[in-house]
Design a protein around this motif. Structure first.
Motif, mmCIF file in Angstrom:
data_model
loop_
_atom_site.group_PDB
_atom_site.id
_atom_site.type_symbol
_atom_site.label_atom_id
_atom_site.label_comp_id
_atom_site.label_asym_id
_atom_site.label_seq_id
_atom_site.Cartn_x
_atom_site.Cartn_y
_atom_site.Cartn_z
ATOM 1 N N SER A 288 0.829 -1.194 0.000
ATOM 2 C CA SER A 288 0.000 0.000 0.000
ATOM 3 C C SER A 288 0.871 1.255 0.000
ATOM 4 O O SER A 288 2.062 1.214 0.312
ATOM 5 C CB SER A 288 -0.900 0.011 1.242
ATOM 6 N N ARG A 289 0.261 2.386 -0.336
ATOM 7 C CA ARG A 289 0.992 3.649 -0.359
ATOM 8 C C ARG A 289 1.559 3.995 1.013
ATOM 9 O O ARG A 289 2.587 4.665 1.122
ATOM 10 C CB ARG A 289 0.081 4.776 -0.838
ATOM 11 N N SER A 290 0.867 3.559 2.052
ATOM 12 C CA SER A 290 1.347 3.856 3.399
ATOM 13 C C SER A 290 2.617 3.072 3.735
ATOM 14 O O SER A 290 3.361 3.440 4.642
ATOM 15 C CB SER A 290 0.260 3.544 4.433
ATOM 16 N N VAL A 291 2.857 1.988 3.008
ATOM 17 C CA VAL A 291 4.050 1.167 3.223
ATOM 18 C C VAL A 291 5.184 1.613 2.312
ATOM 19 O O VAL A 291 6.333 1.776 2.758
ATOM 20 C CB VAL A 291 3.737 -0.328 2.997
ATOM 21 N N ALA A 292 4.895 1.807 1.036
ATOM 22 C CA ALA A 292 5.929 2.211 0.072
ATOM 23 C C ALA A 292 5.288 3.065 -1.015
ATOM 24 O O ALA A 292 4.264 2.676 -1.591
ATOM 25 C CB ALA A 292 6.606 0.990 -0.539
ATOM 26 N N ALA A 293 5.883 4.191 -1.301
ATOM 27 C CA ALA A 293 5.382 5.062 -2.365
ATOM 28 C C ALA A 293 5.408 4.313 -3.695
ATOM 29 O O ALA A 293 6.326 3.524 -3.951
ATOM 30 C CB ALA A 293 6.231 6.320 -2.454
ATOM 31 N N TRP B 217 4.259 -7.079 3.668
ATOM 32 C CA TRP B 217 4.811 -5.903 2.986
ATOM 33 C C TRP B 217 5.458 -4.949 3.985
ATOM 34 O O TRP B 217 6.532 -4.404 3.711
ATOM 35 C CB TRP B 217 3.714 -5.186 2.200
ATOM 36 N N SER B 218 4.807 -4.722 5.113
ATOM 37 C CA SER B 218 5.375 -3.817 6.119
ATOM 38 C C SER B 218 6.721 -4.334 6.616
ATOM 39 O O SER B 218 7.686 -3.575 6.752
ATOM 40 C CB SER B 218 4.403 -3.665 7.296
ATOM 41 N N TRP B 219 6.774 -5.640 6.880
ATOM 42 C CA TRP B 219 8.024 -6.252 7.339
ATOM 43 C C TRP B 219 9.107 -6.137 6.277
ATOM 44 O O TRP B 219 10.236 -5.728 6.564
ATOM 45 C CB TRP B 219 7.775 -7.721 7.688
ATOM 46 N N LEU B 220 8.767 -6.492 5.031
ATOM 47 C CA LEU B 220 9.764 -6.518 3.961
ATOM 48 C C LEU B 220 10.297 -5.122 3.671
ATOM 49 O O LEU B 220 11.509 -4.935 3.489
ATOM 50 C CB LEU B 220 9.153 -7.138 2.699
ATOM 51 N N GLU B 221 9.417 -4.135 3.652
ATOM 52 C CA GLU B 221 9.860 -2.765 3.394
ATOM 53 C C GLU B 221 10.802 -2.289 4.491
ATOM 54 O O GLU B 221 11.848 -1.687 4.199
ATOM 55 C CB GLU B 221 8.647 -1.837 3.295
ATOM 56 N N GLU B 222 10.446 -2.559 5.746
ATOM 57 C CA GLU B 222 11.295 -2.095 6.843
ATOM 58 C C GLU B 222 12.650 -2.791 6.847
ATOM 59 O O GLU B 222 13.692 -2.141 7.002
ATOM 60 C CB GLU B 222 10.601 -2.321 8.192
#
Length: 271
Positions: free
Chosen positions: A19-24, A68-73
């Motif tokens: 999502s946009r909140s996770v990654a632009a 997604w949140s985990w992978l992005e961080e």
């Protein structure tokens, strides 16, 4: 609703994007190496280092927002590109489709010079952890380029334990994934495969995780085989604490993963 019908609905999920909140959106790209969908975050960093992730979901459910949140961080804080391989799911696509999809995607990514020798990590959580272990064993047997690190969390390593376990959803999913293949097959139950030819392994599990016995057996097997392994057991925490957990314990688990990836890829940390 029956368990089988529930699993069929789950397996109908299409590959998602963060999502946009996770990654632009500008950070996210979709590719299809060998016709297998792969979603990248910060692909331009692939020449420096890449973390390739195989999501959990009992082989019947796709990636979730927490993945997604985990992978992005983890990727951002390690300073690496990240890629999610969207392998096909049971029951429409039972074993060995998931293994073949991941190997095909990795081969295509390598041919495109997006995975460079010694500069990529293969990770997986839950069923995706078992899949990552099976894929790493296949890469080692085929003398293909292996990852610099195998990063696992709460992996399914012994499918008979899932087929005969107490959790009804996991039990049904394991049976649908295996089909008629003997569940002792190392590509289904990689605890029975060669543990001595693997790259270094970073293994995280919660002390209250129902799959804790799998991780402890894997840890013991890796030590016996002489494989370099870092074992992290988080007391009082449940399944996939780093990916789906919250609070200080989840962050502590993530930090161990970030540090492990950074160390093998020799990357500089970001905020």
């Amino acid at each position: 609703m029956s368990i089988v019908r529930t699993l069929r609905i789950l397996a109908s999920q299409r590959p998602s994007t963060p999502s946009r909140s996770v990654a632009a959106p500008a950070r996210v790209t979709r590719a299809r190496p060998g016709h297998v969908p792969v979603t990248w975050i910060d692909q331009e960093l692939a020449a420096t280092g890449t973390i390739v992730h195989l999501h959990g979901g009992a082989y019947v459910s796709g990636e979730q927002k927490a993945h997604w949140s985990w992978l992005e961080e983890v990727g951002r804080r390690a300073g690496a590109a990240t890629a999610m391989i969207h392998y096909r799911l049971a029951p429409q696509h039972p074993f060995p489709t998931a293994v073949e999809d991941v190997l095909t995607a990795l081969d295509g990514m390598g041919e495109a010079s997006l995975l460079r020798p010694g500069r990529w990590v293969l990770s997986g959580d839950s069923a995706g952890g078992g899949l990552a272990l099976a894929v790493a064993q296949s890469l080692a047997q085929g003398h293909a380029d292996s990852p610099a690190l195998l990063m696992l969390e709460s992996p399914w390593t012994d499918l008979p334990a899932r087929r005969d376990g107490e959790d009804e959803l996991r039990r049904a999913a394991a049976r649908l994934y295996a089909g008629g293949v003997p569940s002792q097959d190392p590509r289904l139950s990689p605890i029975h495969g060669d543990l001595g030819t693997l790259p270094p392994v970073h293994l995280v599990v919660g002390g209250e995780d129902e799959l804790l016995p799998d991780s402890r057996r894997l840890h013991a097997g890796l030590l016996e085989a002489g494989t370099d392994v870092k074992y992290v057991e988080i007391p009082g925490q449940g399944h996939t604490v780093a990916v789906t957990g919250e609070g200080p314990d989840a962050q502590a688990a993530r930090r161990t993963q970030i540090e492990a990836a950074r160390r093998v890829l020799t990357l500089r940390a970001t905020a």
